[in-house]
Design an enzyme around this catalytic site. Structure first.
Site, mmCIF file in Angstrom:
data_model
loop_
_atom_site.group_PDB
_atom_site.id
_atom_site.type_symbol
_atom_site.label_atom_id
_atom_site.label_comp_id
_atom_site.label_asym_id
_atom_site.label_seq_id
_atom_site.Cartn_x
_atom_site.Cartn_y
_atom_site.Cartn_z
ATOM 1 N N TRP A 184 0.802 -1.224 0.000
ATOM 2 C CA TRP A 184 0.000 0.000 0.000
ATOM 3 C C TRP A 184 0.835 1.275 0.000
ATOM 4 C CZ3 TRP A 184 1.410 2.516 4.410
ATOM 5 C CH2 TRP A 184 1.809 1.763 5.514
ATOM 6 N N LYS A 208 -2.320 -8.992 -7.321
ATOM 7 C CA LYS A 208 -3.225 -8.487 -6.289
ATOM 8 C C LYS A 208 -2.639 -7.207 -5.697
ATOM 9 C CE LYS A 208 -3.505 -8.879 -1.862
ATOM 10 N NZ LYS A 208 -4.030 -7.540 -1.489
ATOM 11 N N PRO A 209 -3.212 -6.038 -6.022
ATOM 12 C CA PRO A 209 -2.754 -4.814 -5.358
ATOM 13 C C PRO A 209 -3.302 -4.746 -3.942
ATOM 14 C CG PRO A 209 -4.613 -4.319 -6.786
ATOM 15 C CD PRO A 209 -4.314 -5.790 -6.967
ATOM 16 N N SER A 210 -2.732 -3.879 -3.128
ATOM 17 C CA SER A 210 -3.300 -3.663 -1.794
ATOM 18 C C SER A 210 -4.716 -3.145 -1.925
ATOM 19 C CB SER A 210 -2.457 -2.647 -1.017
ATOM 20 O OG SER A 210 -3.144 -2.236 0.153
ATOM 21 N N GLU A 211 -5.622 -3.695 -1.131
ATOM 22 C CA GLU A 211 -6.995 -3.200 -1.142
ATOM 23 C C GLU A 211 -7.087 -1.768 -0.621
ATOM 24 O OE1 GLU A 211 -6.595 -5.470 2.804
ATOM 25 O OE2 GLU A 211 -5.738 -5.496 0.786
ATOM 26 N N SER A 261 5.121 -7.062 4.570
ATOM 27 C CA SER A 261 5.701 -7.225 5.900
ATOM 28 C C SER A 261 6.333 -8.599 6.053
ATOM 29 C CB SER A 261 4.606 -7.050 6.960
ATOM 30 O OG SER A 261 3.656 -8.104 6.861
ATOM 31 N N GLU A 282 10.284 -9.229 -0.866
ATOM 32 C CA GLU A 282 10.915 -7.982 -0.399
ATOM 33 C C GLU A 282 10.097 -7.535 0.791
ATOM 34 O OE1 GLU A 282 11.487 -4.546 0.710
ATOM 35 O OE2 GLU A 282 10.608 -3.804 -1.157
ATOM 36 N N CYS A 316 10.352 1.020 3.559
ATOM 37 C CA CYS A 316 11.063 -0.065 4.230
ATOM 38 C C CYS A 316 12.551 0.207 4.386
ATOM 39 C CB CYS A 316 10.841 -1.382 3.502
ATOM 40 S SG CYS A 316 11.202 -1.325 1.746
ATOM 41 N N GLU A 413 10.093 -2.343 13.244
ATOM 42 C CA GLU A 413 9.766 -1.383 12.192
ATOM 43 C C GLU A 413 8.534 -0.570 12.586
ATOM 44 O OE1 GLU A 413 9.836 -1.632 7.355
ATOM 45 O OE2 GLU A 413 8.721 -3.183 8.414
#
Length: 511
Positions: A184, A208-211, A261, A282, A316, A413
């Site tokens: 996202w 699949k992109p982030s919703e 993550s 990644e 990140c 993180e």
């Protein structure tokens, strides 16, 4: 290490962070929202109705308002998309590199022509200021162009007679159908990092992109529809628990590529392991910034000012953990706080030169605020910032904390606009502490001593180590992590190899 010139509103404090008191520069008029087609994309066609019927509300994080409702897919849409990708694979893989390169260059040109709309969608969906959206879109276009050119060259061992009367040659072949799960925080750029090399090698894709931030990906699909053959690129919207899991455990998928993550990486690895499916991961990072006694503190402060807070720290590789020699720590902290004081929390439409955007969604805002509050409760000193506001949007002030080196925030993180400063007395201690994390993505060291720079860089267990800079990310160089930051390489010619398999052909020509 207490700064001597911090503004009164940012005076060092160990009080718990407050909320609802943040100054935000508001735009009089938001950008005009022109949504892309809000649907899945399977076999070259938009599929509007999700089999499950559920939808996800996509929000404007700068204001907290609903932008759009995107249908959520299920395993049924994943099955359809994988079949479409498998059907398209043979013809796509047989195309020459020149043919695929030509189409990727066309796609890059079409994206460039659509820059304003892509930047607007990214700004509204992510709350990003102009400097960040400009860099994101330009870098995505550059990635497609780089892979389109580089993919026409080989990186394998030369053909030759390594056995008498037998000529050996290496073929680089596509893996097949690649399942991709993108994050996202950089919705279009991370798609480009994965999609461009995978397509150039000859794979077909189910993405699949982030919703949370699907809008620029859905716009990319609209643009690609008239360029790429049907089934080469398929997109299924949905959650990680449903669509992501169905994709990573699908028997028709030859590789799963994820940016996300560590937790998501473990989930994907477990699902993929059932079928011995390759993974390309990644994952997270906790980038240390080592300041040796001879560091240029002005340069270091300017670098952390940018690299620690770029994209509001939702990065990140963010320069989020400063490990400073005790002789320079106080002076550096003062310089950093003075620099950070220039930031202005602002809607993405404003023209603030040093604008900082919101946290991209509410649940993550809560995590960032919990991390700050927890550190302060354990004794961290707030040198500047520390406050949040979720009344209209999800805003966190740029925050600098003075912490003990063993505080949990130095190892976990935060993924927000939070930089911690800790001290060390011995170079070996600094390296040991920097390496004592589960992550191994990016790091940096600041020193004028070339020998020290090389010694420390070699000792740091991170895939990307910078000297007197941070987050230098040319498209020509690989971006990859060690340890729990994952495996596989984005960017550079190495990425092409990661999305390919090698085949040895041995031809006996003895007479």
């Amino acid at each position: 290490m207490t700064p001597t010139s911090a503004p009164s509103s940012s005076a060092p404090s160990t009080a718990a962070p407050r909320t609802g008191e943040v100054d935000i520069r508001r735009a009089q008029e938001p950008f005009t929202f022109a949504p892309p087609t809000l649907a899945h994309f399977i076999g070259g066609e938009h599929v509007v109705a999700a089999s499950g019927g559920d939808a996800f509300e996509v929000r404007d994080p700068a204001r907290g308002t609903v932008l759009a409702s995107v249908p959520l897919g299920t395993a049924a849409e994943v099955d359809d998309a994988v079949r479409a990708a498998r059907t398209a694979l043979s013809a796509w893989a047989k195309r020459t590199p020149q043919d695929r390169s030509t189409l990727l260059f066309q796609l890059a040109g079409a994206l460039e022509a659509d820059t304003y709309r892509l930047r607007t969608l990214e700004a509204l969906n992510c709350g990003k200021p102009a400097a960040v959206t400009e860099d994101d879109i330009a870098s995505a276009i550059d990635t497609f162009r780089f892979m389109a050119g580089t993919g026409r060259t080989g990186t394998t061992i030369a053909a030759g007679e390594y056995v008498d009367d037998v000529t050996s040659m290496i073929l680089r072949e596509p893996l097949g159908v690649i399942g991709m799960v993108t994050p996202w925080n950089y919705p279009l750029l991370m798609v480009a990092w994965k999609l461009a090399p995978a397509l150039m090698v000859g794979n077909t894709i189910v993405l699949k992109p982030s919703e949370v931030t699907p809008l620029t990906t859905l716009r990319l699909v609209e643009i690609a529809k008239d360029i790429l053959p049907p089934g080469v690129l398929n997109v299924v919207n949905g959650t990680g628990e449903t669509v992501g899991r169905a994709l990573s455990g699908h028997t028709g998928v030859d590789m799963v590529a994820l940016t996300g993550s560590v937790r998501a990486g473990r989930d994907v690895s477990r699902s993929a392991a059932e079928n011995l499916t390759r993974t390309h991961l990644e994952l997270g990072g906790k980038a240390p910034v080592l300041l040796l006694p001879d560091a240029d503190l002005d340069l270091a402060a300017d670098t952390v000012f940018e690299a620690g807070f770029w994209n509001s720290g939702q990065e990140c590789g963010a320069a989020c953990r400063v490990i400073a020699h005790e002789s320079v720590a106080e002076k550096f902290a003062q310089k950093l706080v003075e620099a950070v004081g220039r930031y202005v929390l602002a809607d993405p439409e404003t023209d603030a030169e040093e604008a900082l955007g919101p946290i991209i969604y509410k649940e993550h805002y809560d995590r960032v605020m919990d991390a700050i509050t927890g550190a302060v409760d354990r004794g961290a000193t707030v040198l500047t910032g520390g406050r949040g506001d979720s009344a209209r949007g999800y805003w966190v002030e740029p925050t600098v904390l003075r912490v003990d080196g063993d505080d949990p925030i130095t190892r976990h993180e935060v993924f927000g606009p939070v930089v911690t400063i800790e001290t060390f007395t011995d170079e070996d201690e600094a390296v040991t502490r920097a390496n004592d994390v589960e992550y191994g993505l990016a790091a940096s060291v600041f020193t004028r001593n070339v020998a020290a720079a090389m010694t420390v860089s070699k000792a740091l267990e991170f895939g990307s180590v910078n000297v007197n800079t941070h987050l230098a990310l040319p498209t020509e160089m690989p971006w990859s992590g060690f340890k729990n930051s994952g495996h596989g390489r984005d960017l550079s010619a190495y990425a092409l190899d990661d999305y390919a398999r090698t085949k040895h052909i041995a031809l006996n020509h003895a007479r």
